[in-house]
Design a protein around this motif. Structure first.
Motif, PDB file in Angstrom:
ATOM      1  N   ASP A 513      -3.803   4.453 -15.110  1.00  0.00           N
ATOM      2  CA  ASP A 513      -3.942   3.004 -15.290  1.00  0.00           C
ATOM      3  C   ASP A 513      -4.590   2.680 -16.630  1.00  0.00           C
ATOM      4  O   ASP A 513      -4.184   1.737 -17.323  1.00  0.00           O
ATOM      5  N   ALA A 514      -5.615   3.451 -16.997  1.00  0.00           N
ATOM      6  CA  ALA A 514      -6.335   3.206 -18.246  1.00  0.00           C
ATOM      7  C   ALA A 514      -5.425   3.433 -19.450  1.00  0.00           C
ATOM      8  O   ALA A 514      -5.449   2.655 -20.416  1.00  0.00           O
ATOM      9  N   VAL A 515      -4.632   4.504 -19.415  1.00  0.00           N
ATOM     10  CA  VAL A 515      -3.713   4.790 -20.517  1.00  0.00           C
ATOM     11  C   VAL A 515      -2.695   3.669 -20.657  1.00  0.00           C
ATOM     12  O   VAL A 515      -2.402   3.198 -21.770  1.00  0.00           O
ATOM     13  N   GLU A 516      -2.147   3.202 -19.532  1.00  0.00           N
ATOM     14  CA  GLU A 516      -1.166   2.120 -19.576  1.00  0.00           C
ATOM     15  C   GLU A 516      -1.780   0.842 -20.143  1.00  0.00           C
ATOM     16  O   GLU A 516      -1.149   0.133 -20.932  1.00  0.00           O
ATOM     17  N   GLU A 517      -3.017   0.542 -19.766  1.00  0.00           N
ATOM     18  CA  GLU A 517      -3.682  -0.668 -20.267  1.00  0.00           C
ATOM     19  C   GLU A 517      -3.949  -0.555 -21.770  1.00  0.00           C
ATOM     20  O   GLU A 517      -3.757  -1.522 -22.520  1.00  0.00           O
ATOM     21  N   ALA A 518      -4.382   0.612 -22.219  1.00  0.00           N
ATOM     22  CA  ALA A 518      -4.656   0.807 -23.649  1.00  0.00           C
ATOM     23  C   ALA A 518      -3.383   0.633 -24.462  1.00  0.00           C
ATOM     24  O   ALA A 518      -3.392   0.047 -25.558  1.00  0.00           O
ATOM     25  N   ARG A 519      -2.268   1.131 -23.951  1.00  0.00           N
ATOM     26  CA  ARG A 519      -1.000   1.069 -24.687  1.00  0.00           C
ATOM     27  C   ARG A 519      -0.404  -0.339 -24.732  1.00  0.00           C
ATOM     28  O   ARG A 519       0.544  -0.581 -25.488  1.00  0.00           O
ATOM     29  N   LYS A 520      -0.935  -1.250 -23.969  1.00  0.00           N
ATOM     30  CA  LYS A 520      -0.459  -2.634 -24.030  1.00  0.00           C
ATOM     31  C   LYS A 520      -0.815  -3.287 -25.360  1.00  0.00           C
ATOM     32  O   LYS A 520      -0.203  -4.277 -25.775  1.00  0.00           O
TER      33      LYS A 520
END
Length: 553
Positions: A513-520
């Motif tokens: 989840d954290a990786v996906e949020e950072a990549r936004k």
């Protein structure tokens, strides 16, 4: 001195049913298929201590096991190991012991390319195989599985050691003890010429502290970590670290606060070390393979460890015949002294330059998202976090390369710390060091605005709530994970420390989840820190392994 307490881990009884497919009455069942790497990981994970037990230990104020070394000796005898011929370089410390181990290994491989080196470190980032390296490379899955089950079978078969040291030794060792035994066994089977052994926690009672006479011992920078186990005072921590010093063996360290240095010196004298050497930091003119100003101290210690090791073990070693730059050290004589190396041979310089240690002040370009750059550092003490921010909040890293640069990528912080560590203190260190570095580099930015987004996540690998097998941790409370208790506490601490924060704060249940949020966020620099487990999880789910883990990337 810390209170000593013995605790018998019960994870084996809990997981008996799970492990029965591997063995029955001490023998692998004849009908069972050839065990796989996954089988090895499942069996290894069954040796972990679960979160409820660990919490009970913390609540009881339990500290070090007084029988730890004697119990490990029992396991050694059951596996049939004798360790002095492993030619050990033993390394401990609070900060930088892994990096120092990596530097030492790299130097020896460069200085003696025909040798075989064994390197044992912890924890791992992505695969448990990383903990046991031969000539700098992790064991293959095939070799890991082979040696794992050879050690497992020996422990199952030899239920009692001849001359048992402790009647109450648990039948099977816990996770770290087993990995330590397996490392010793692997290095013996492969006949390594040099063993670089990193301590797990402390030193005096650590599972690695079994070698009667290593070749040389070293202590990296001291700080405050694992204080429930090692003591609240720096002198207590130093006493535990100095417990790896041995009679007749050179004892090395780096510059320390006086309280810690005094205790280390006393340990060297009490244990009749052959000499006590304080190593000075390498000059900035020497190129290192690992980023961060703090690595110069680690590299300097590695140089002297390798030099001392070669001086004792290799009659052909003559550094004076090939030197071209300077290092320095001061030596306090206790017995016969090996003079410190003051000019570095070309091979030593090559070893320092080519050293590779993932997840420590490491920059990795995202292979899937152009414009996303990951900055990885597994700092998990206040001191190491300060070093991390000194690295990140500097020109051409987290700051523009020059004062005339137009803007900078947005910055995101992904942070977690394990239960029992102070998130409030850690975040305060991050903010204070960020402010100090901004002032030092003449940046007009404010610490409160430095990160556009802050993400606090658990160490669970995937959004499904599952772990990668190698990253499974039974030390995490299921309830705490479900409620994100630790992450909510860290969020509250951040809001208290930065009440005027204008960015966004996210509390997320998994690393994925954290990786996906950072990549936004497009064109972004992402700092990942607070836990090596977190860094390893990010490498795994972000698909960074090929670039982050390979020294050739």
């Amino acid at each position: 001195m810390p209170i000593l307490f013995r605790f018998t881990f019960r994870s084996i009884a809990i997981h008996t049913q799970k492990r029965s497919r591997f063995h029955l009455h001490g023998r692998r069942m004849s009908t069972a298929p050839t065990p796989t790497y996954k089988d090895a990981i499942d069996a290894l994970n069954s040796l972990q201590t679960n979160a409820a037990v660990l919490e009970a230990v913390r609540a009881a104020g339990v500290m070090l096991n007084p029988n730890a070394i004697l119990e490990m000796i029992d396991y050694l005898r059951r596996v049939g190991l004798e360790l002095n011929d492993l030619n050990v370089i033993h390394i401990t410390g609070t900060k930088g012991k892994g990096s120092t181990s990596a530097f030492t290994d790299s130097i020896l491989r460069a200085a003696r390319p025909g040798w075989k080196t064994g390197l044992y470190t912890s924890p791992h980032l992505v695969a448990v195989r990383e903990r046991i390296r031969i000539n700098g490379e992790p064991l293959s899955e095939e070799d890991f599985t082979r040696y794992f089950f050879e050690v497992w079978d020996l422990l199952q078969k030899n239920t009692k050691a001849c001359g048992c040291e402790v009647a109450t030794t648990p039948f099977m060792p816990n996770y770290f003890r087993f990995m330590t035994l397996m490392a010793f066994y692997t290095f013996k089977q492969l006949k390594v010429d040099a063993t670089i052994l990193e301590v797990g926690i402390g030193g005096r009672s650590d599972s690695t502290n079994l070698v009667p006479k290593p070749i040389v011992t070293g202590v990296t920078a001291l700080g405050y970590d694992h204080t429930r186990l090692l003591g609240e005072k720096l002198s207590q921590i130093a006493n535990q670290k100095g417990g790896i010093y041995k009679e007749g063996v050179p004892a090395l360290t780096v510059e320390q606060p006086e309280e810690g240095m005094s205790e280390l010196r006393d340990c060297a004298v009490d244990q009749r070390a052959s000499q006590f050497t304080v190593v000075e930091t390498l000059p900035s003119t020497i190129q290192l393979g690992l980023a961060g100003a703090h690595q110069r101290s680690n590299a300097a210690l590695a140089v002297q460890l390798a030099h001392t090791f070669l001086s004792i073990t290799d009659q052909s070693y003559s550094p004076a015949s090939d030197s071209n730059t300077s290092g320095a050290a001061s030596t306090t004589q206790i017995g016969s002294v090996i003079e410190p190396l003051r000019s570095l041979p070309t091979s030593f310089l090559d070893g320092l330059r080519n050293a590779h240690w993932p997840g420590r002040c490491q920059t990795v370009l995202d292979p899937k998202h152009e414009g996303t750059k990951w900055f990885l550092d597994g700092a998990h003490t206040k001191e190491s976090l300060a070093c991390c921010l000194e690295w990140f909040v500097s020109p051409s890293v987290g700051l523009p390369g020059s004062s005339i640069s137009d803007g900078h990528p947005a910055r995101v912080l992904i942070f977690n710390c394990t239960s029992g560590r102070s998130g409030d203190d850690f975040l305060n260190t991050i903010l204070q060091k960020t402010e100090e570095q901004l002032i030092n580099h003449g940046s007009p930015e404010k610490k409160e605005e430095f990160f556009a987004k802050v993400i606090f996540c658990s160490n669970v690998t995937y959004t499904s709530g599952n772990f990668k097998g190698d990253l499974t941790s039974m030390a995490m409370s299921t309830t705490d994970n479900a409620n994100l208790k630790t992450q909510r506490e860290i969020e509250a601490a951040w809001n208290n420390l930065v009440p005027t924060y204008s960015g966004t704060v996210h509390v997320l249940p998994s690393i994925e989840d954290a990786v996906e949020e950072a990549r936004k966020t497009l064109n972004v620099s992402v700092l990942v820190t607070g836990s090596l487990h977190l860094v390893g999880g990010v490498i795994e789910v972000a698909g960074l392994a090929d670039r982050a883990l390979s020294p050739k990337a």
